[in-house]
Design an enzyme around this catalytic site. Structure first.
Site, short mmCIF file in Angstrom:
data_model
loop_
_atom_site.label_atom_id
_atom_site.label_comp_id
_atom_site.label_asym_id
_atom_site.label_seq_id
_atom_site.Cartn_x
_atom_site.Cartn_y
_atom_site.Cartn_z
N GLY A 283 0.78 -1.29 0.36
CA GLY A 283 -0.34 0.11 0.35
C GLY A 283 0.20 1.04 0.11
CB CYS A 350 -11.67 23.75 17.85
SG CYS A 350 -11.97 24.84 16.44
#
Ligand SMILES: *Cc1c(COP(=O)(O)O)cnc(C)c1O
Length: 424
Positions: A283, A350
């Site tokens: 991968g 945030c």
């Protein structure tokens, strides 16, 4: 400055190019955050595997989870590769591009009954079985559906891959594979079971392995098991070593693939198993270097103790730094000859974990484009819409051409599946 990921990314007259395409132009056209991939870079990584295994009986299945964009999958299909999938969603993706189901290996510890049924109906080539309970579930569904799937057994060889604990999978404390001592009994049962066809054994010991010695340790252990099975009259055809070959993010030294092949062949042939076909499921090592994530610096922020470059790309687009404390290169798209400072490159989310790079020498300039390189693997495929940020667009470059392979989310995409009950 951080180094370039592969020869397909180069500065020309001070501007970063992907193959023959100016990256600044792509950002102007498609906006940021933006993923950009080089097709040629993927082709080179594929060819690298092909030449390392030249003359050796082998099968390659691209691990879809590393980057599952349909256009990227198509590149692997065109090269004749199969696919390693871990969910029904990934199965649907590879079938969507017309992949040959016989070339699919279905891995994963948590296959649901529905996933098994769908995969059996699609005639998936191999099921990688990870537990006794999964074997029982698969064989009983196969009996009911009157089919006889080919199976590998994923064995947990209890070897330390010496990689990040979150991507280490071959230790006995990990949830993956069948523990080494139960494997023999279970494989014997499968050999006698008329509802499955026993085809091989498998191990996938982790990701981002920077040394091949854990593969060799795993290989030795698997051969111990193969010998025991041989004594019981059971012969297998395939031995699957999974994925896991590492890449150079910073200063990792990765041995040439030929060394892996040589070491595995030596061990297998030396103990009478040289005829086994070697299966690999790469991968990261075939897509990581092909991709970059572009962000635009919105603010240069200086506090008494730190300097920050705040970009529009964040942990929602690329979570590897936040999740694994991964170090990834960050480069300016346009080279500047002004003074540089040490910045933390952070996103707008945030969370204090929302960073892409720390203490990087970069120009102090608002509006500049930054490229996080080596972002082709586990970048977009792990992206989320956290903070209601739209999933980024993706572009594939091929020579002088650039193709949009995923449009940026629209605002409506953010709530497309949500329902406000009329009663509210
Ligand atoms: C994740 C995974 C791979 C691919 O691993 P890479 O490190 O990206 O090469 C291969 N096989 C299985 C079963 C996996 O879970």
């Amino acid at each position: 400055m951080d180094s370039l990921p592969c020869s397909q990314f180069q500065y020309r007259n001070g501007v970063l190019f992907c193959e023959g395409v100016n990256i600044r132009d792509l950002a102007d056209r498609y906006g940021t955050p933006l993923y950009v991939y080089s097709r040629q870079c993927i082709n080179e990584a594929i060819d690298n595997y092909e030449s390392a295994f030249d003359g050796v009986s082998h099968k390659f299945c691209y691990a879809v989870k590393a980057n599952s964009n349909l256009a990227i999958l198509r590149i692997f299909q065109k090269k004749g590769w199969g696919f390693d999938i871990v969910s029904m969603g990934e199965l649907a993706r590879v079938l969507q591009i017309g992949a040959d189901p016989r070339k699919i290996v279905f891995s994963g510890v948590g296959k649901t009954e529905e996933e098994i049924r769908v995969a059996l109906s699609a005639k998936v080539g191999v099921f990688n079985i990870e537990s006794e309970a999964e074997f029982e579930r698969l064989s009983s569904i196969a009996e009911e559906m009157r089919c006889r799937p080919r199976v590998y057994f994923r064995v947990n060889p209890d070897v330390d891959a010496h990689t990040h604990p979150y991507i280490s999978t071959g230790l006995k404390t990990n949830k993956f594979g069948i523990d080494f001592f139960s494997a023999y009994g279970l494989i014997k049962r499968a050999a006698a079971c008329s509802h499955v066809e026993l085809a091989g054994i498998d191990c996938h010991i982790g990701s981002q392995l920077t040394s091949f010695s854990p593969y060799f340790d795993a290989c030795d252990r698997l051969i111990d098991l193969l010998e025991k099975l041989r004594t019981a009259g059971i012969e297998l055809k395939d031995i699957d070593f999974g994925g896991g070959v590492g890449v150079r993010y910073r200063d990792e030294q990765i041995e040439p693939l030929g060394e892996l092949v040589r070491g595995l062949r030596e061990r297998l042939a030396g103990r009478g198993f040289g005829h086994l076909r070697i299966v690999m499921e790469p991968g990261r090592s075939v897509v990581a270097a092909s991709g970059i994530l572009l962000g635009t610096v919105q603010y240069v922020k200086t506090t008494p103790v730190k300097h920050f470059l705040i970009t529009d790309a964040g942990m929602n687009d690329l979570i590897r730094p936040a999740l694994y404390a991964a170090w990834m290169p960050v480069l300016p798209v346009v080279e500047r000859h002004c003074s540089e400072m040490l910045f933390d490159v952070v996103g707008p989310v945030c969370e204090s974990s929302d960073w892409l790079g720390r203490d990087r020498a970069l120009p102090a300039e608002t509006g500049q484009l930054l490229a996080v390189t080596m972002a082709g693997a586990y970048g977009m495929s792990m992206a989320s819409r956290y903070n209601s940020r739209r999933l980024p667009a993706e572009v594939l470059v091929d020579g002088k051409l650039a193709y949009l392979i995923r449009r940026r989310d629209s605002l409506e995409d953010l709530w497309a599946n949500e329902i406000v009950p009329a009663e509210l």
